[in-house]
Each structure stands twice: as C-alpha cells, then as structure tokens.
Design an enzyme around this catalytic site. Sequence first.
Site, PDB file in Angstrom:
ATOM      1  N   LEU A 268       1.311  -1.008  -0.302  1.00  8.51           N
ATOM      2  CA  LEU A 268       0.124   0.522   0.290  1.00  8.51           C
ATOM      3  C   LEU A 268       1.160   1.218  -0.305  1.00  8.51           C
ATOM      4  O   LEU A 268       0.385   2.303  -0.530  1.00  8.51           O
ATOM      5  CB  LEU A 268      -1.113  -0.195   1.209  1.00  8.51           C
ATOM      6  CG  LEU A 268      -2.123   1.353   1.437  1.00  8.51           C
ATOM      7  CD1 LEU A 268      -2.613   1.507   0.420  1.00  8.51           C
ATOM      8  CD2 LEU A 268      -2.851   0.651   2.793  1.00  8.51           C
ATOM      9  N   TYR A 269       1.653   1.413   1.238  1.00  9.74           N
ATOM     10  CA  TYR A 269       2.820   2.338   1.221  1.00  9.74           C
ATOM     11  C   TYR A 269       3.224   2.090  -0.156  1.00  9.74           C
ATOM     12  O   TYR A 269       3.543   3.706  -1.096  1.00  9.74           O
ATOM     13  CB  TYR A 269       3.490   2.373   1.876  1.00  9.74           C
ATOM     14  CG  TYR A 269       4.796   2.947   2.087  1.00  9.74           C
ATOM     15  CD1 TYR A 269       4.487   4.701   2.581  1.00  9.74           C
ATOM     16  CD2 TYR A 269       6.426   3.027   2.806  1.00  9.74           C
ATOM     17  CE1 TYR A 269       5.501   5.857   2.231  1.00  9.74           C
ATOM     18  CE2 TYR A 269       6.849   4.125   2.982  1.00  9.74           C
ATOM     19  CZ  TYR A 269       6.706   5.059   2.648  1.00  9.74           C
ATOM     20  OH  TYR A 269       7.298   6.635   2.580  1.00  9.74           O
ATOM     21  N   GLY A 270       4.391   1.206  -1.046  1.00  8.85           N
ATOM     22  CA  GLY A 270       4.913   1.642  -2.048  1.00  8.85           C
ATOM     23  C   GLY A 270       4.339   2.381  -2.907  1.00  8.85           C
ATOM     24  O   GLY A 270       4.794   2.948  -3.603  1.00  8.85           O
TER      25      GLY A 270
END
Length: 248
Positions: A155-157
Amino acid sequence: MNDYAGKTALVTGATSGIGRETATKLAAAGAHVIVSGRDLQRGESTVAAIRDAGGRADFVAGDLSDADSVRHLAARALELAGGRIDVLVNNAGIFPFGPTAETQESDIDAVAAVNIKAPFLLVAALAPGMASRGNGAIVNVTTMVASFGMSGMALYGSSKAALQLLTKAWAAEFGPSGVRVNAVSPGPTRTEGTAAMGEGLDQLAATTPAGRPGQAADVADAIVFLTSDAAQNIHGAVLPVDGGRIAV
C-alpha cells in the site's frame, strides 16, 4: 548556491523529521517558510526555533486527509506569503505496513488521500501561480520501496510510486513554464516517525551499501539542493537518498 532571499516555501509535514529539517534549512538559507502539520504545539515549536535562529516562518495547521483542509492550507499559505509560493515540498505522508489481506479499506482511503490526493491538490493550487511568474520548484518526497517490491509495503510503496509518476507528469506539464518538479527517494531514515520500527529500521538499512540508517538532514539537504538555482536544469528526476540501495 542556496540563496532563498525573497522566496517563500511551503513544507508539509514540517513539524518533525525530514520536514522539520527541510523547513529549518530553507529558512536558514533565507526563505520565508510556511510550516504545515497537524500538531499545533509542534508547529509552534518549529516556528519558534526558526525565528530564534533569525529566520522567517509561520505555521498553518492542516489535515491532509481532508480535501477542504488541503485547499485551506494552500489559500492560507498564499495569504501569509504575500500571494506567492516559490517552493513547494510535498513531504507529509503516512506509511502503514502489513499484509495485503489484513489491510482495511479505510487504510487504503487514508493513504491515497494523504500520499496522492493532497500533493495533487496542492500542486493544482500553487503550480499555476509559479508558472505565471515563470519560476518555481516543487519536490515530492517518495521512498525507495516505490521502485521495488517489498513484503508488507504494497500500500505504502504503490502510493509513492504514483507520486513518482506524478513528479514526471508535472515536470512535463509545468517545466516549459519554468517550474521544476523533482522528487527525493529516501531509504531507511532515522526520524520520529520511523522510531516505532525499532530494530527493523537497522535491519532494512543493513541491506544497503551504507549499512546504516540515514538522518533526516541527509534528505533535507537533497531537497534544498533540488529547490535551489544550482539544480536549475533538473526536471522530473527522482534523487535516491537511500544509502545506495538503488545499487543492489
């Protein structure tokens, strides 16, 4: 190289870590810095430290998960800066880690709002003014895991990968009008926000040639360079500040 006299800068997430270091360095170089963050006490502390050192700064509270708050931030920053923002640093971000199957829909919405939508709205509000004056600089703060896959960081990446693409798209859109848009891509960096990672931060840093976490000042120095006249022919670049992780 870093003469920002007469220029104004808006830095999001500027009350701690990379953002605070960036705001402090820009102010020391002569910029009037608009410090933005969610915490009033930390914001006032950051502004006080800059002013005590002889710099100019003002604080604007902002919840970047809310579009109306983002628009208010842009408007208030312009008001405090006398109608012009010369430098925009999209530093604020959230980084929940964890397995994809355990990720809540609310997490997806929050990450998209802060890491993608807020920078988009700020650029939409401020870049046209820079373009009309024929000069300006925008730096987006991404992450090394926007460029390769890592378990637990989907999600972050992916949100930061979107911001890297936006960096290039905005460079193509606003570059012809004199606005430079670039990004920095930090690796493991020791900040208040990453303290919760504990030994995990050191383990991640051990995968890099440097073998140790970087400091917030390392990333801030790169941001200040990219917004300075010394980087006047750099457009659409993603500068790694990752201890050499890009090399392995």
